[in-house]
Design an enzyme around this catalytic site. Structure first.
Site, mmCIF file in Angstrom:
data_model
loop_
_atom_site.group_PDB
_atom_site.id
_atom_site.type_symbol
_atom_site.label_atom_id
_atom_site.label_comp_id
_atom_site.label_asym_id
_atom_site.label_seq_id
_atom_site.Cartn_x
_atom_site.Cartn_y
_atom_site.Cartn_z
ATOM 1 N N ASP A 357 0.828 -1.200 0.000
ATOM 2 C CA ASP A 357 0.000 0.000 0.000
ATOM 3 C C ASP A 357 0.867 1.256 0.000
ATOM 4 O OD1 ASP A 357 -2.676 1.362 0.494
ATOM 5 O OD2 ASP A 357 -1.502 2.090 2.192
ATOM 6 N N GLU A 412 0.822 -0.489 -5.218
ATOM 7 C CA GLU A 412 -0.198 0.535 -5.395
ATOM 8 C C GLU A 412 0.520 1.862 -5.650
ATOM 9 O OE1 GLU A 412 -3.823 2.782 -3.035
ATOM 10 O OE2 GLU A 412 -1.821 2.574 -2.226
#
Length: 693
Positions: A357, A412
């Site tokens: 993330d 991401e």
């Protein structure tokens, strides 16, 4: 005496910098052949790779290699020895003294001091009790008492704590010693890496229609069978790393080695993953190494009483938008902590890889704040790039892929950093996939801003296919991000309040539901077929989940109404959610048969603005879409590569998918040796019906 030494150190640093520029990147030429526009940045790749090689060398010299280094979870925190004695170990460089307190010693703050070791490390050995059982019992509470140089006494949770819980009336989590007498033993081997990656993005806590926090066991018994039936071969689990604030969606991590206790025990999570493996489904962890919660009493922040420890001190150590702390990726013990954290989840829980993330925030000193990222290569190289973070990500990917051949890592990143998904040996960062984040944004923009007749086919196709050659993407029409409060699911964008009253299959569809159901299927199939080398769906959205996501918080009176997935909707025979579910299932099963996600990018033969038709070919499958709201076409010529006979294999207009059954599936389509759209063959499609009848 000092001046020559300083001069010598400066000279050595200069020589070292020169050496880093002259490092040979093993397969850099392959990268530059793939993308010659990267040639001006050759020295940047050499420097990055030099720093990466330097870290590997230091790990070998100081720790005996990365294999041993990344197993530090076996020595830090608390560990029971064969004789049932316990060894506690922490890194707290700014602390003046450390003590252990807890249930085992009646919460005496001074009876069990840690011994100070070199390099800011502290150790404590506690012998077994007279009956030879461990002095600290399983499931009992502990605290590290930190005495600072300023005379403060702080109560902390070990950064390596494997289990933390919160009493119902408390806001602070407690460190609980987890050493079960009968730990879960995995029964099933990891499945092989799938040819095509079809990801079911999941959150354990909302995986139930009930207004409560759902459990690992609920997911194992009630959700895994649905995922298997739907044809997904990979689960991406969110919000597993412990986070004190539930509404953070798991992105404000407080305990990095602890599986969230709000869903159950560590053993129940292990069972979940084991059962998934038995079904042939791999499981990825949504790992958050981009930042950490600012919590002090139950987080990493100020563990040793200082502003730094695991983080940069001062402004560099704080994320202004996320209100969180930022890791110092150049720190030796920080590398130990984070790399061991990855190893821990792979070894202890048998995850099969990670979705990293917040990678954009890691890659740049500006963290992507206020940066539009036009695609100019100068945006990806230079002093604004955080090379400490880049080297950490290179190390993480290198170690994971070396130790676990089938490990999958996904980044991401919204910036479009070149070489993010190229091998480390080419100078890349080593990820397997990146998320195609522009695609869901495009669908939301279209639904918000354009009438059906104004949809731009060329713009849609460009968004689907605009990705770096040789860097694999995970395509998705919507993830959890698009459904968060303030936005809503694609189904709700399409059908809104009509979903409350008109989703019954016992009554005729009105125009809103009809349009919504048809577009929901078409948007997902177009994304699936054209958008990437993997596909992702957020749980429940496959059947057109209504409304949005919102976790219990003060602003909504702690309501769970929107923090659940209404699987009961798809279990009712008379509701049209079953039709969307069936289409999603058969879309995945068709891909499993033909493998278009694993095939090279599609050849797009038509993106006709007037007709609103898109045609492309991938994996010898012809995809034909008619997005026109009012026009049908007869004997519509489409380009074909391989000659032969073609039949309908998936039809969004089938009645059991909520369509109108206007196509005859017994029809056979034969190619003609007639060149069309630069392909050698073509064929006539007898009927190409418009969106609504």
């Amino acid at each position: 005496l000092k001046a020559p030494l300083c001069a010598r150190l400066l000279w050595s640093d200069a020589k070292m910098a020169e050496a880093e520029y002259n490092v040979s990147v093993p397969r850099l030429n392959s990268l530059l052949e793939l993308d010659p526009y990267l040639k001006p940045f050759e020295k940047d790749f050499q420097r990055r790779y030099g720093l990466f090689e330097k870290q590997l060398t230091l790990l070998e010299e100081a720790e005996g290699g990365f294999d041993q280094f990344t197993r530090s979870y076996k020595s830090y925190g608390v560990h029971r020895m064969p004789d049932n004695s316990l060894v506690f170990k922490e890194w707290a460089p700014a602390a003046e003294a450390l003590f252990l307190t807890g249930d085992f010693n009646g919460w005496d703050n001074f009876s069990h001091p840690y011994a100070k070791k070199d390099f800011g490390k502290w150790e404590l050995h506690i012998p077994p009790k007279e009956d030879k059982t461990p002095a600290v019992a399983h499931n009992s509470k502990l605290k590290v008492v930190v005495h600072t140089r300023m005379g403060e006494r702080l109560y902390r949770i070990s950064p390596w704590a494997k289990y933390v819980t919160r009493h119902e009336k408390s806001v602070i989590y407690d460190w609980v010693h987890w050493d079960p007498p009968q730990p879960y033993i995995h029964k099933h081997p990891r499945p092989q890496k799938p040819r095509s990656l079809r990801i079911y993005e999941s959150h354990v806590g909302i995986a139930s229609p009930e207004g409560k926090v759902a459990s690992y066991s609920n997911f194992t018994h009630n959700v895994l069978p649905r995922i298997k039936d739907l044809g997904y071969n990979c689960i991406q689990l969110m919000a597993i790393m412990e986070h004190a604030y539930y509404a953070s969606f798991g992105y404000q991590v407080t305990s990095f080695f602890a599986a969230s206790s709000r869903y159950g025990t560590p053993e129940e999570l292990k069972e979940l993953i084991d059962v998934a493996h038995s079904l042939g489904i791999i499981v990825l962890l949504d790992v958050v190494h981009s930042h950490a919660s600012k919590n002090t009493e139950d987080g990493l922040n100020s563990f040793d009483g200082s502003d730094s420890c695991f983080f940069h001190s001062g402004p560099r150590g704080e994320h202004s938008l996320w209100d969180s702390r930022l890791f110092n990726y150049s720190g030796w013990e920080v590398l130990r902590f984070l790399l061991s954290n990855l190893r821990w989840w792979m070894e202890e829980y048998r995850f099969d890889g990670f979705r990293f993330d917040g990678v954009t925030s890691m890659l740049y000193h500006h963290h992507g704040i206020g940066s539009g990222f036009s695609g100019d290569y100068a945006e990806y190289f230079g002093l604004h790039v955080d090379e400490d973070s880049i080297v950490y990500l290179m190390l993480a990917n290198h170690i994971l892929h070396t130790l676990y051949q089938d490990c999958i890592t996904i980044a991401e990143d919204v910036s479009g950093m070149p070489t993010l998904c190229r091998p480390v040996q080419e100078g890349g960062l080593g990820f397997d996939f990146r998320l195609a984040m522009a695609i869901p944004d495009k669908w939301i923009q279209i639904l918000k801003e354009f009438k059906d007749e104004d949809w731009n086919m060329g713009n849609i196709v460009h968004t689907m296919s605009n990705r770096r050659y040789g860097e694999k993407c995970i395509a998705y029409a919507e993830s959890h991000d698009q459904a968060l409060v303030g936005d809503k699911t694609l189904a709700f964008w399409l059908m809104d309040k009509d979903m409350y009253t008109n989703m019954s299959a016992l009554i005729p569809m009105n125009s809103v539901i009809d349009r919504g159901i048809q577009l929901h299927k078409m948007m997902r199939l177009l994304t699936h077929g054209l958008g990437g080398e993997g596909y992702l769906n957020f749980m429940g959205n496959e059947f057109g989940h209504p409304e949005w996501l919102d976790f219990p918080r003060v602003g909504n009176n702690e309501s769970y109404h929107y923090a659940r997935r209404q699987f009961n909707l798809v279990d009712m025979d008379h509701l049209r959610y079953r039709q969307l579910y069936a289409f999603d299932r058969d879309m995945n099963r068709t891909e499993d048969k033909y493998g278009w996600l694993a095939a090279p990018p599609a050849y797009i033969s038509a993106k006709h603005e007037g007709d609103k038709v898109i045609v492309f070919e991938r994996a010898n499958v012809i995809f034909i879409f008619n997005f026109h709201p009012t026009n049908s076409y007869s004997n519509y010529r489409v380009a074909v590569g391989p000659p032969g006979k073609y039949k309908i294999k998936l039809d969004s207009d089938e009645i059991h998918y909520g369509g109108h059954g206007r196509l005859d599936h017994n029809t056979e389509f034969f190619t003609e040796p007639m060149e069309f759209s630069n392909l050698p063959n073509s064929m006539l499609v007898s009927k190409l019906y418009y969106l609504l009848p």
